[in-house]
Enzyme design. Structure first.
Site, PDB file in Angstrom:
ATOM      1  N   ASP A  88      -8.122  18.450 -15.027  1.00 25.19           N
ATOM      2  CA  ASP A  88      -8.389  17.065 -15.417  1.00 25.19           C
ATOM      3  C   ASP A  88      -7.982  16.944 -16.889  1.00 25.19           C
ATOM      4  OD1 ASP A  88      -9.571  14.698 -16.362  1.00 25.19           O
ATOM      5  OD2 ASP A  88     -11.225  14.827 -14.933  1.00 25.19           O
ATOM      6  N   LYS A 127      -9.130   5.731 -19.397  1.00 30.19           N
ATOM      7  CA  LYS A 127      -9.467   6.166 -20.749  1.00 30.19           C
ATOM      8  C   LYS A 127      -8.246   6.013 -21.678  1.00 30.19           C
ATOM      9  CE  LYS A 127     -13.189   7.047 -18.473  1.00 30.19           C
ATOM     10  NZ  LYS A 127     -13.557   8.350 -17.922  1.00 30.19           N
ATOM     11  N   ARG A 155       0.840  -1.210   0.000  1.00 29.57           N
ATOM     12  CA  ARG A 155       0.000   0.000   0.000  1.00 29.57           C
ATOM     13  C   ARG A 155       0.873   1.258   0.000  1.00 29.57           C
ATOM     14  NH1 ARG A 155      -1.445   1.665   4.544  1.00 29.57           N
ATOM     15  NH2 ARG A 155      -2.172  -0.292   5.448  1.00 29.57           N
TER      16      ARG A 155
HETATM   17  C1  PLP Z   1     -13.928   8.768 -16.590  1.00 31.70           C
HETATM   18  C2  PLP Z   1     -13.537  10.112 -16.141  1.00 31.70           C
HETATM   19  C3  PLP Z   1     -13.271  10.379 -14.789  1.00 31.70           C
HETATM   20  C4  PLP Z   1     -13.452   9.340 -13.703  1.00 31.70           C
HETATM   21  O1  PLP Z   1     -12.520   8.331 -13.818  1.00 31.70           O
HETATM   22  P1  PLP Z   1     -12.777   6.812 -13.328  1.00 31.70           P
HETATM   23  O2  PLP Z   1     -11.525   6.138 -13.716  1.00 31.70           O
HETATM   24  O3  PLP Z   1     -14.001   6.327 -14.046  1.00 31.70           O
HETATM   25  O4  PLP Z   1     -13.002   6.891 -11.856  1.00 31.70           O
HETATM   26  C5  PLP Z   1     -12.857  11.659 -14.445  1.00 31.70           C
HETATM   27  N1  PLP Z   1     -12.728  12.626 -15.371  1.00 31.70           N
HETATM   28  C6  PLP Z   1     -13.001  12.410 -16.675  1.00 31.70           C
HETATM   29  C7  PLP Z   1     -12.827  13.514 -17.651  1.00 31.70           C
HETATM   30  C8  PLP Z   1     -13.402  11.151 -17.109  1.00 31.70           C
HETATM   31  O5  PLP Z   1     -13.676  10.946 -18.395  1.00 31.70           O
END
Ligand code: PLP
Length: 389
Positions: free
Chosen positions: A181, A206, A56
Site C-alpha cells: 500500500d 489522499k 463499467r
Molecule cells: C485511506 C486509506 C485507505 C483506504 O482508502 P479509501 O479511499 O478511504 O477507501 C487504504 N490505505 C491507506 C494507507 C489509507 O490511508
C-alpha cells in the site's frame, strides 16, 4: 506529443494518458474530456468503436487515469476503483481462494484490517499480523497455505518503515505475492514495483487526488496474469471509478510533484518546531534523524512525505484542549489534501483498535497525527504555537 517512458515524473504526471487526439474529426483537447456516456455505439455488431462497449468495462476518461497512474508507478498496467478499499477488495477476491493465508503488517490502515478480519473472514482466509519492520518476522509467519504478503510503508499513524526489497526477496523465495500500500508516499516519493513488489495499491483519495474532494483507489501491476485476474473482477464486480471522479483525480495528479515537495518541506519545519517544544514528548517523522529507520527511509524512497505524529506531554484532556484551540489545522480524519489536517488516533481513526493493542504498539492517548498541508509555513507554526501555549 506521445508520452515517452524516459520523461521525468512531473512531465508524465501532466501528459501521460492525455495526449491530444489529432485524428480527423477529433478536437485536440489538451485535457481528456469527461466521457459520461455509459454505452458506446458501433457500426458493426462485431466491431466496438475503439474497443469501447460499456462504461463499467472500459471508459475513456478512466482509461486516461489508469494510463497516467501506470506511467507514474512504472507499471505495465493500472486500474482505477471507487475507493482504496474497493481496490483492495478486488485484489483479494482476484488472487485468493478459501483456505489461503496472508501475512500482513500489524500496523496496517484500520479499514484494511477490517476487510481482512470481518469481511473476507467469510471466505476463510487466514491472516497473521506481524511486525514487518523486521523482515525475519515476515518469513517466520509464512505457512504452506500462505499466498500473499501485505505491507504498508510508512505505516499509519506510527510512520514505521518496512524494507520493501528485503520483504520482496523473502516473498519470492516462497513463491508469494507481495502487495504494498503506497498511499502515504505516492509514486512521487516511492515506487515499490521497482523494489520488487508485485502489486501496488493506493487510496487515491489522499495525495494522488490531493484536494480532499474525490474518493478513489488504484491497483498497479506488471504481471499480465495478475492484471487479467484483477481487471476481470474490476468489470465483473463493478467498483469502477466514475468518469467525473476520474477527471478530478487526473486534475489532481498534475500537481503531485510540486504539492509533495511543499508538503514535505512544511512537514520537516513543523517536525523541527515540535521536536524543540517543551510541551512535546516526541515527534515521529521519517525525515528526522531521530527516526529509528531514517536510514532505511532514505534508501528506499526519495522523500519522507507530509504526515507526522507527535506525542504531547500530559493527559488526554490536554490533547483535546490543544486540538480545540487550533485555527488553521482542521480537526479531521483523512490526509494528503492541500489543507492541514490534525487528529487524535486513539479517539478518531484508531478508536476501533483495542486499547491494549493501541498501548502495545504506541498509539497513546496524547499521540496526535498531522497531515501537514501546503499553506504558508509561518501560519502553520504560529497556529501550533498559540495552541500549545
Ligand atoms: C485511506 C486509506 C485507505 C483506504 O482508502 P479509501 O479511499 O478511504 O477507501 C487504504 N490505505 C491507506 C494507507 C489509507 O490511508
Amino acid at each position: 506529443m506521445s508520452t515517452n517512458k524516459n520523461y521525468g515524473f512531473a512531465t508524465k504526471a501532466i501528459h501521460a494518458g492525455e495526449e491530444p487526439d489529432y485524428r480527423e474529426g477529433a478536437s485536440g483537447d489538451v485535457v481528456v474530456p469527461i466521457h459520461l456516456s455509459t454505452t458506446f455505439a458501433r457500426k458493426d455488431v462485431t466491431d466496438p468503436t475503439g474497443g469501447y462497449e460499456y462504461t463499467r468495462s472500459l471508459n475513456p476518461t478512466r482509461k486516461a487515469l489508469e494510463t497516467k497512474l501506470a506511467s507514474l508507478e512504472n507499471a505495465a498496467y493500472g486500474l482505477a476503483f471507487t475507493s482504496g478499499l474497493a481496490a483492495e477488495s478486488t485484489v483479494l477476491l482476484s488472487l485468493l481462494k478459501s483456505g489461503d493465508h496472508i501475512v500482513a503488517f500489524e500496523d496496517l490502515y484500520g479499514g484494511t484490517k477490517r476487510l481482512f478480519n470481518n469481511v473476507f473472514k467469510k471466505l476463510e482466509y487466514g491472516v497473521s499480523y506481524v511486525d514487518a519492520t523486521d523482515p525475519t518476522e515476515v518469513e517466520k509467519a509464512i505457512t504452506p497455505a500462505t499466498k500473499l504478503v501485505w505491507i504498508e510503508t510508512p505505516s499509519n499513524p506510527l510512520l514505521k518503515i518496512s524494507d520493501i526489497k528485503a520483504i520482496a526477496e523473502i516473498s519470492h523465495k516462497h513463491h508469494l505475492i507481495l502487495v504494498v500500500d503506497n498511499t502515504f508516499l505516492s509514486p512521487y516519493f516511492q515506487k515499490p514495483l521497482n523494489l520488487g513488489a508485485d502489486i501496488v495499491v493506493h487510496s487515491s483519495t489522499k495525495y494522488i487526488g490531493g484536494h480532499s474532494d474525490v474518493l478513489g483507489g488504484a491497483v498497479l501491476v506488471n504481471d499480465p496474469v495478475y492484471y487479467e485476474k484483477i481487471q476481470y473482477n474490476q468489470n465483473a464486480v463493478g467498483a469502477v471509478l466514475p468518469p467525473f471522479d476520474s477527471y478530478l483525480t487526473l486534475r489532481g495528479i498534475k500537481t503531485l510533484a510540486v504539492r509533495l515537495e511543499q508538503h514535505q518541506k512544511n512537514a520537516l519545519e513543523v517536525a523541527h518546531y515540535l521536536e524543540n517544544h517543551p510541551k512535546v514528548k516526541k515527534v515521529i517523522y521519517p525525515g528526522l534523524e531521530s527516526h529509528p529507520q531514517h536510514a532505511l527511509a532514505k534508501v528506499q524512497a526519495t522523500g519522507f512525505g507530509g504526515v507526522l505524529s507527535f506525542e504531547l506531554k500530559g493527559t488526554l484532556e490536554d490533547a483535546k484542549a490543544f486540538l480545540k484551540k487550533l485555527n488553521v489545522f482542521a480537526l479531521a480524519e483523512s490526509l494528503g489534501g492541500v489543507e492541514s489536517l490534525i487528529e487524535l488516533p486513539s479517539l478518531m481513526t484508531h478508536s476501533s483498535v483495542a486499547k491494549e493493542v493501541r498501548d502495545k504498539i504506541g498509539i497513546t492517548d496524547t499521540l496526535i497525527r498531522v497531515s501537514v498541508g501546503i499553506e504558508d509555513i509561518h501560519d502553520l507554526i504560529a497556529d501550533l504555537k498559540q495552541a500549545l501555549e
